[in-house]
Design a protein around this motif. Structure first.
Motif, PDB file in Angstrom:
ATOM      1  N   LEU A 242       0.769  -1.089   0.101  1.00  0.00           N
ATOM      2  CA  LEU A 242       0.074  -0.143   0.022  1.00  0.00           C
ATOM      3  C   LEU A 242       0.894   1.206   0.129  1.00  0.00           C
ATOM      4  O   LEU A 242       2.020   1.330   0.387  1.00  0.00           O
ATOM      5  CB  LEU A 242      -0.933  -0.157   1.107  1.00  0.00           C
ATOM      6  CG  LEU A 242      -2.115  -0.855   1.494  1.00  0.00           C
ATOM      7  CD1 LEU A 242      -2.875  -0.897   2.349  1.00  0.00           C
ATOM      8  CD2 LEU A 242      -2.988  -0.293   0.200  1.00  0.00           C
ATOM      9  N   PRO A 243       0.468   2.344  -0.621  1.00  0.00           N
ATOM     10  CA  PRO A 243       1.195   3.466  -0.744  1.00  0.00           C
ATOM     11  C   PRO A 243       1.073   4.205   0.766  1.00  0.00           C
ATOM     12  O   PRO A 243       0.293   3.802   1.536  1.00  0.00           O
ATOM     13  CB  PRO A 243       0.357   4.317  -1.564  1.00  0.00           C
ATOM     14  CG  PRO A 243      -0.783   3.835  -1.962  1.00  0.00           C
ATOM     15  CD  PRO A 243      -0.877   2.281  -1.481  1.00  0.00           C
ATOM     16  N   ASP A 244       2.061   4.954   1.065  1.00  0.00           N
ATOM     17  CA  ASP A 244       2.299   5.794   2.294  1.00  0.00           C
ATOM     18  C   ASP A 244       1.118   6.949   2.411  1.00  0.00           C
ATOM     19  O   ASP A 244       1.447   7.929   2.586  1.00  0.00           O
ATOM     20  CB  ASP A 244       3.329   6.276   2.633  1.00  0.00           C
ATOM     21  CG  ASP A 244       3.584   6.761   3.865  1.00  0.00           C
ATOM     22  OD1 ASP A 244       2.984   6.368   4.934  1.00  0.00           O
ATOM     23  OD2 ASP A 244       4.693   7.565   4.261  1.00  0.00           O
ATOM     24  N   ASP A 245      -0.290   6.542   2.253  1.00  0.00           N
ATOM     25  CA  ASP A 245      -1.315   7.495   2.356  1.00  0.00           C
ATOM     26  C   ASP A 245      -1.992   7.488   3.656  1.00  0.00           C
ATOM     27  O   ASP A 245      -3.194   7.897   3.705  1.00  0.00           O
ATOM     28  CB  ASP A 245      -2.316   7.148   1.071  1.00  0.00           C
ATOM     29  CG  ASP A 245      -1.558   7.330  -0.170  1.00  0.00           C
ATOM     30  OD1 ASP A 245      -0.788   7.987  -0.196  1.00  0.00           O
ATOM     31  OD2 ASP A 245      -2.119   6.784  -1.214  1.00  0.00           O
ATOM     32  N   TRP A 246      -1.328   6.731   4.725  1.00  0.00           N
ATOM     33  CA  TRP A 246      -1.997   7.101   6.157  1.00  0.00           C
ATOM     34  C   TRP A 246      -2.138   8.336   6.701  1.00  0.00           C
ATOM     35  O   TRP A 246      -1.061   8.743   7.137  1.00  0.00           O
ATOM     36  CB  TRP A 246      -1.652   5.858   6.767  1.00  0.00           C
ATOM     37  CG  TRP A 246      -1.252   4.298   6.445  1.00  0.00           C
ATOM     38  CD1 TRP A 246      -0.173   4.079   5.510  1.00  0.00           C
ATOM     39  CD2 TRP A 246      -2.191   3.533   6.402  1.00  0.00           C
ATOM     40  NE1 TRP A 246      -0.631   2.691   5.268  1.00  0.00           N
ATOM     41  CE2 TRP A 246      -1.856   2.318   5.753  1.00  0.00           C
ATOM     42  CE3 TRP A 246      -3.691   3.483   7.473  1.00  0.00           C
ATOM     43  CZ2 TRP A 246      -2.503   1.033   5.705  1.00  0.00           C
ATOM     44  CZ3 TRP A 246      -4.036   2.022   7.312  1.00  0.00           C
ATOM     45  CH2 TRP A 246      -3.568   0.993   6.492  1.00  0.00           C
ATOM     46  N   ILE A 247      -3.201   8.955   6.466  1.00  0.00           N
ATOM     47  CA  ILE A 247      -3.610  10.247   7.036  1.00  0.00           C
ATOM     48  C   ILE A 247      -3.986  10.267   8.582  1.00  0.00           C
ATOM     49  O   ILE A 247      -4.760   9.635   8.963  1.00  0.00           O
ATOM     50  CB  ILE A 247      -4.533  10.841   6.286  1.00  0.00           C
ATOM     51  CG1 ILE A 247      -4.086  11.125   4.994  1.00  0.00           C
ATOM     52  CG2 ILE A 247      -4.862  12.365   6.831  1.00  0.00           C
ATOM     53  CD1 ILE A 247      -5.256  11.807   3.869  1.00  0.00           C
ATOM     54  N   ALA A 269     -15.262  11.732   4.419  1.00  0.00           N
ATOM     55  CA  ALA A 269     -15.339  12.352   2.828  1.00  0.00           C
ATOM     56  C   ALA A 269     -14.154  12.379   1.988  1.00  0.00           C
ATOM     57  O   ALA A 269     -14.281  12.014   0.973  1.00  0.00           O
ATOM     58  CB  ALA A 269     -15.652  14.023   3.314  1.00  0.00           C
ATOM     59  N   VAL A 270     -13.062  12.491   2.826  1.00  0.00           N
ATOM     60  CA  VAL A 270     -11.903  12.125   2.056  1.00  0.00           C
ATOM     61  C   VAL A 270     -12.029  10.689   1.479  1.00  0.00           C
ATOM     62  O   VAL A 270     -11.292  10.360   0.527  1.00  0.00           O
ATOM     63  CB  VAL A 270     -10.388  12.156   3.144  1.00  0.00           C
ATOM     64  CG1 VAL A 270      -9.371  11.789   2.368  1.00  0.00           C
ATOM     65  CG2 VAL A 270     -10.422  13.634   3.546  1.00  0.00           C
ATOM     66  N   VAL A 271     -12.149   9.795   1.882  1.00  0.00           N
ATOM     67  CA  VAL A 271     -12.168   8.151   1.625  1.00  0.00           C
ATOM     68  C   VAL A 271     -13.290   8.293   0.534  1.00  0.00           C
ATOM     69  O   VAL A 271     -13.004   7.379  -0.548  1.00  0.00           O
ATOM     70  CB  VAL A 271     -12.764   7.255   2.767  1.00  0.00           C
ATOM     71  CG1 VAL A 271     -12.857   5.794   2.152  1.00  0.00           C
ATOM     72  CG2 VAL A 271     -11.473   7.216   3.964  1.00  0.00           C
ATOM     73  N   ASP A 272     -14.298   8.741   0.683  1.00  0.00           N
ATOM     74  CA  ASP A 272     -15.503   8.901  -0.274  1.00  0.00           C
ATOM     75  C   ASP A 272     -15.007   9.189  -1.613  1.00  0.00           C
ATOM     76  O   ASP A 272     -15.287   8.765  -2.598  1.00  0.00           O
ATOM     77  CB  ASP A 272     -16.666   9.656   0.052  1.00  0.00           C
ATOM     78  CG  ASP A 272     -17.455   9.199   0.916  1.00  0.00           C
ATOM     79  OD1 ASP A 272     -17.532   7.720   0.980  1.00  0.00           O
ATOM     80  OD2 ASP A 272     -18.421   9.564   1.501  1.00  0.00           O
ATOM     81  N   ALA A 326      -5.285   1.619  -4.936  1.00  0.00           N
ATOM     82  CA  ALA A 326      -4.478   1.442  -3.696  1.00  0.00           C
ATOM     83  C   ALA A 326      -4.564   2.745  -2.938  1.00  0.00           C
ATOM     84  O   ALA A 326      -4.549   2.583  -1.728  1.00  0.00           O
ATOM     85  CB  ALA A 326      -2.886   1.373  -4.415  1.00  0.00           C
ATOM     86  N   HIS A 327      -4.665   3.928  -3.337  1.00  0.00           N
ATOM     87  CA  HIS A 327      -4.755   5.132  -2.799  1.00  0.00           C
ATOM     88  C   HIS A 327      -6.341   5.166  -1.790  1.00  0.00           C
ATOM     89  O   HIS A 327      -6.000   5.311  -0.723  1.00  0.00           O
ATOM     90  CB  HIS A 327      -4.897   6.260  -3.541  1.00  0.00           C
ATOM     91  CG  HIS A 327      -5.084   7.664  -3.088  1.00  0.00           C
ATOM     92  ND1 HIS A 327      -4.293   8.002  -2.031  1.00  0.00           N
ATOM     93  CD2 HIS A 327      -6.145   8.315  -3.074  1.00  0.00           C
ATOM     94  CE1 HIS A 327      -4.810   9.199  -1.658  1.00  0.00           C
ATOM     95  NE2 HIS A 327      -5.828   9.463  -2.329  1.00  0.00           N
ATOM     96  N   ALA A 328      -7.353   4.600  -2.783  1.00  0.00           N
ATOM     97  CA  ALA A 328      -8.414   4.471  -1.774  1.00  0.00           C
ATOM     98  C   ALA A 328      -8.525   3.440  -0.818  1.00  0.00           C
ATOM     99  O   ALA A 328      -9.074   3.591   0.147  1.00  0.00           O
ATOM    100  CB  ALA A 328      -9.495   4.409  -2.976  1.00  0.00           C
ATOM    101  N   VAL A 329      -8.044   2.362  -1.101  1.00  0.00           N
ATOM    102  CA  VAL A 329      -7.738   1.354  -0.121  1.00  0.00           C
ATOM    103  C   VAL A 329      -6.855   1.667   1.198  1.00  0.00           C
ATOM    104  O   VAL A 329      -7.163   1.531   2.207  1.00  0.00           O
ATOM    105  CB  VAL A 329      -6.981  -0.152  -0.641  1.00  0.00           C
ATOM    106  CG1 VAL A 329      -6.746  -1.145   0.527  1.00  0.00           C
ATOM    107  CG2 VAL A 329      -7.967  -0.663  -1.662  1.00  0.00           C
ATOM    108  N   ALA A 330      -5.790   2.414   0.837  1.00  0.00           N
ATOM    109  CA  ALA A 330      -4.901   2.869   2.092  1.00  0.00           C
ATOM    110  C   ALA A 330      -5.748   3.823   2.874  1.00  0.00           C
ATOM    111  O   ALA A 330      -5.768   3.868   4.116  1.00  0.00           O
ATOM    112  CB  ALA A 330      -3.645   3.516   1.612  1.00  0.00           C
ATOM    113  N   LEU A 331      -6.457   4.873   2.402  1.00  0.00           N
ATOM    114  CA  LEU A 331      -7.252   5.734   3.234  1.00  0.00           C
ATOM    115  C   LEU A 331      -8.302   4.950   3.959  1.00  0.00           C
ATOM    116  O   LEU A 331      -8.612   5.237   5.037  1.00  0.00           O
ATOM    117  CB  LEU A 331      -7.729   6.722   2.241  1.00  0.00           C
ATOM    118  CG  LEU A 331      -6.784   7.717   1.548  1.00  0.00           C
ATOM    119  CD1 LEU A 331      -7.735   8.780   0.610  1.00  0.00           C
ATOM    120  CD2 LEU A 331      -6.021   8.347   2.673  1.00  0.00           C
ATOM    121  N   SER A 332      -8.827   3.918   3.180  1.00  0.00           N
ATOM    122  CA  SER A 332      -9.821   3.334   3.923  1.00  0.00           C
ATOM    123  C   SER A 332      -9.341   2.483   5.323  1.00  0.00           C
ATOM    124  O   SER A 332      -9.794   2.419   6.319  1.00  0.00           O
ATOM    125  CB  SER A 332     -10.844   2.066   3.024  1.00  0.00           C
ATOM    126  OG  SER A 332     -11.125   2.912   1.986  1.00  0.00           O
ATOM    127  N   GLY A 333      -7.986   1.765   5.052  1.00  0.00           N
ATOM    128  CA  GLY A 333      -7.377   0.950   6.063  1.00  0.00           C
ATOM    129  C   GLY A 333      -6.907   2.158   7.268  1.00  0.00           C
ATOM    130  O   GLY A 333      -7.160   1.755   8.411  1.00  0.00           O
TER     131      GLY A 333
END
Length: 741
Positions: A242-247, A269-272, A326-333
């Protein structure tokens, strides 16, 4: 299609077509698309080199070979055996004209004719079997030494055993199998084919190392983020992290409940937005078709109604940018990581909820009180402060709409009435339950289902019941489906395609950390083979692809402790189908496994099935009437591995059980220690423990099979199988190995 037609189609198409069709016929285009991968099914000796599968069944045609034709000569040369025929076939350039002499039984059955024909070959495969899956998308596939280069120096025990037992034959046997698998993987370049399955089919002796390498991080994880990251590495066809998109948005230690709700809504909203952007580059028509495909997604097989639309939808998914998914999955995680117990948002919400009144909070959040409630989910976010509740899911968000349910405790009942529980379709959907004896009662696509999305059910404590139909309890396709239960004696029930199933480019996972659990996935759809009393399963740690539409993903059922009971229908309990990987890993406890045909570390058609049990006095029972390909046994270019590491165990199987292989396959069984009992399930048991079946598909593919049965440990075992005994070894041609040390 009525039931009789369904069964007939399965018998004729599915069962009879268990080999790859690479037909030769008059080419309409003469296009050179590469070398042949294999020929059609041919009889097993030189006296009967007859085509047993062929597109043309018209015996009056003189321009093509026909089903049943016996091939007598190739370019004027007599054939020695099937290997000779396969070599000539593989050496034939694509698009070239070949002269064959055939003997044909005429329709009356009373006469035969010998015919000389000119046949133009089209390579490598007809579109009916693989063409759709190979259209568009990925072109570059890594070799095994590029996937795990550090493992190339390994000398696995199973390989050592094969070399010792087969003596001087071992290098040629293994090399021939390597070549057959590599040839097929080179040609069948399915866009969604996983590097994991490519690696395992070409490095079969590394299978246990591979499984522990990927499952141990999930087992040892202390946060959802770690579980999620590993699930994604299994789902992603090229195993990219996963990309390093963990906010991480800061939460003040004195933030109020309503302030936490606002932060939660902002993150959602960011995940949506991330999920919505997946479809941004599609045309309007493609978006509409894909959304319809997501809504209608269901099991469908080639030639069934809806197949054309199913393939069309799968083709559209190839246009979605992998980095956006991958970005959407990372933010969801990231979001999941913060809303489970121990997460910053969850803990702060809990600390501030004492004086919160039920009702509307924030823009899209509903709060339920701490008493018993009966409510229908309407808001994007629902927070239940506690109590014994009945929570109804009456509708599903449109693709792109995230849904979150956080329940702080109570004995709850979750009910589906037109909606789905923890079902992420083109979106993320989370249900987090912090405690209580809960019941999750649903139908399809539920309890941790992700379809081009992420669906997670995270239950922390309690004796829970999960009851669903299909596509549920940790099932992922083009995303992640996760059911995590942290403790309690739980019961999982489903009919099929459930309980840790990885479909195309997906990871389906069940992670149960503690308790005496029951897993049942069978009992609704009758056997596709017509076996009396048998049912389809397609579940419990399984990876399945849709043949000719999309390769399978990875399904992993992981149970860490407790005395567990597993029962799966046909195709279940660590089973793979069409480039899928299925894994069951039970870490401890005295467990009982009951399987049917293609169960307990099995597979069919370019797939992998793995079962690992680390400890306990276990029973492995192939109890049903058709116990074919069970307990580390496979069929048609597959790998099966069953490893029991400790305990006094009981094994019961019949045909192709306890390490068996047929149609160019690997089947490995390995019991590392304990006083074990091996017995037949009703027949002679002669076809068990290192038994080899035929290798006739594709004329033998210039290879055979390799089956290995190993029982280690000093204890005397009880063999109720013929020709097996303690402290002995033997070899079946060609090539089955059995060893008791």
């Amino acid at each position: 299609m009525d039931q009789s037609d369904y069964l007939r189609r399965w018998r004729v198409v599915f069962v009879a077509s268990v080999m790859v069709w690479v037909c030769c016929h008059l080419s309409a285009t003469g296009q050179d698309v590469g070398p042949a991968v294999e020929m059609s099914y041919v009889g097993g000796d030189i006296n009967n080199l007859a085509l047993q599968q062929w597109r043309n069944e018209d015996k009056t045609r003189t321009d093509d070979m026909c089903l049943g034709d016996k091939i007598l000569q190739w370019e004027g040369q007599p054939l020695v055996d099937t290997d000779d025929l396969v070599r000539r076939w593989l050496d034939t350039p694509a698009g070239s004209v070949t002269h064959v002499l055939v003997e044909r039984a005429m329709p009356s059955g009373e006469t035969t004719e010998v015919r000389q024909m000119e046949v133009a070959f089209t390579h490598p495969v007809p579109s009916v079997l693989f063409g759709d899956s190979m259209v568009g998308g990925r072109k570059v596939f890594r070799s095994p030494d590029q996937i795990h280069p550090d493992w190339e120096s390994l000398d696995p025990f199973l390989k050592q055993t094969a070399v010792e037992s087969l003596a001087g034959k071992a290098p040629a046997v293994i090399e021939a199998l390597d070549s057959a698998f590599a040839r097929h993987l080179q040609v069948v370049r399915d866009h969604y084919r996983s590097d994991h399955v490519s690696y395992l089919l070409q490095r079969p002796f590394h299978a246990e190392t591979w499984a522990r390498h990927y499952l141990d991080p999930a087992v040892e994880a202390t946060t959802p983020k770690q579980v999620f990251s590993m699930a994604w590495k299994l789902a992603e066809p090229q195993s990219r992290p996963l990309p390093d998109d963990w906010i991480t948005l800061p939460i003040s230690p004195d933030a109020s409940f309503d302030q936490c709700v606002i932060i939660l809504e902002e993150r959602m909203a960011v995940v949506d937005q991330a999920w919505s952007e997946l479809l941004a580059e599609l045309t309007s028509e493609e978006r509409q078709k894909l959304i319809a495909w997501l809504k209608a997604f269901q099991p469908v097989w080639r030639d069934e109604p809806g197949w054309t639309e199913f393939v069309e939808g799968m083709q559209i998914t190839k246009k979605i940018a992998p980095e956006k998914l991958a970005h959407a999955v990372a933010l969801s995680g990231m979001l999941l990581n913060d809303i489970v117990p121990g997460g910053t948002l969850f803990d702060r919400l809990k600390a501030t909820m004492a004086d919160i009144q039920p009702g509307k909070h924030g823009a899209s959040t509903t709060v339920l009180g701490s008493g018993p409630d009966q409510t229908t989910i309407k808001s994007a976010i629902t927070i239940d402060l506690g109590g014994d509740d009945a929570i109804v899911f009456a509708n599903n968000p449109e693709p792109g709409g995230t849904r979150i349910v956080i329940d702080f405790g109570g004995d709850d009942i979750y009910i589906e009435r037109g909606g789905s529980i923890a079902s992420g379709v083109g979106a993320a959907s989370f249900v987090v339950n912090a405690g209580g004896n809960d019941a999750y009662l649903g139908g399809t696509r539920s309890c941790g289902f992700g379809l081009l999305g992420v669906g997670v059910l995270w239950d922390v404590d309690g004796h829970d019941t999960y009851r669903n139909s299909i596509f549920s309890q940790g099932t992922g396709c083009l995303g992640i489906g996760l059911l995590a239960d942290q403790s309690g004696n739980d019961r999982y029930e489903a009919s099929s395609y459930s309980q840790a199933v990885g479909l195309t480019a997906g990871c389906g996972m069940v992670l149960d950390r503690d308790g005496d659990d029951v897993y049942i996935c069978t009992g609704k759809d009758e056997s596709p083979y017509g076996d009396a009393g048998e049912y389809a399963g397609w579940g419990q740690g399984c990876g399945f692809g849709f043949r000719s539409a999309g390769a399978g993903g990875v399904g992993a059922l992981i149970d860490l402790s407790g005395r567990d009971f597993y029962r799966a229908g046909q195709f279940g309990l660590g089973c793979g189908y069409y480039f899928g990987i299925g894994i069951v890993h039970d870490r401890s406890g005295d467990d009982v496994y009951e399987c049917s045909r293609y169960g307990l570390a099995s597979g069919a058609h370019y797939a992998v099935g793995i079962v690992l049990d680390d400890a306990g006095r276990d029973s492995y029972l192939a109890l049903r009437s058709a116990s074919v390909a069970t307990l580390g046994s496979t069929w048609d270019l597959c790998l099966g591995l069953l490893v029991d590491s400790a305990g006094d165990d009981v094994y019961q199987g019949e045909a192709y059980a306890l390490g068996g292989a047929a149609q160019t396959a690997y089947g490995f069984f390995w019991d590392k220690q304990g006083r074990d009992v091996y017995r037949s399930s009703g027949g002679s048991g002669i076809e068990a423990a290192g038994y080899i079946g035929g290798a006739s598909y594709g004329g033998g593919r210039l290879a055979r099979n390799l089956a290995i049965f190993i029982d280690e440990g000093a204890a005397d075992d009880e063999y109720r199988l013929p020709q097996r005994e303690n402290n002995a070894r033997g070899v079946h041609d060609e090539f089955g190995v059995w060893v008791d040390r």
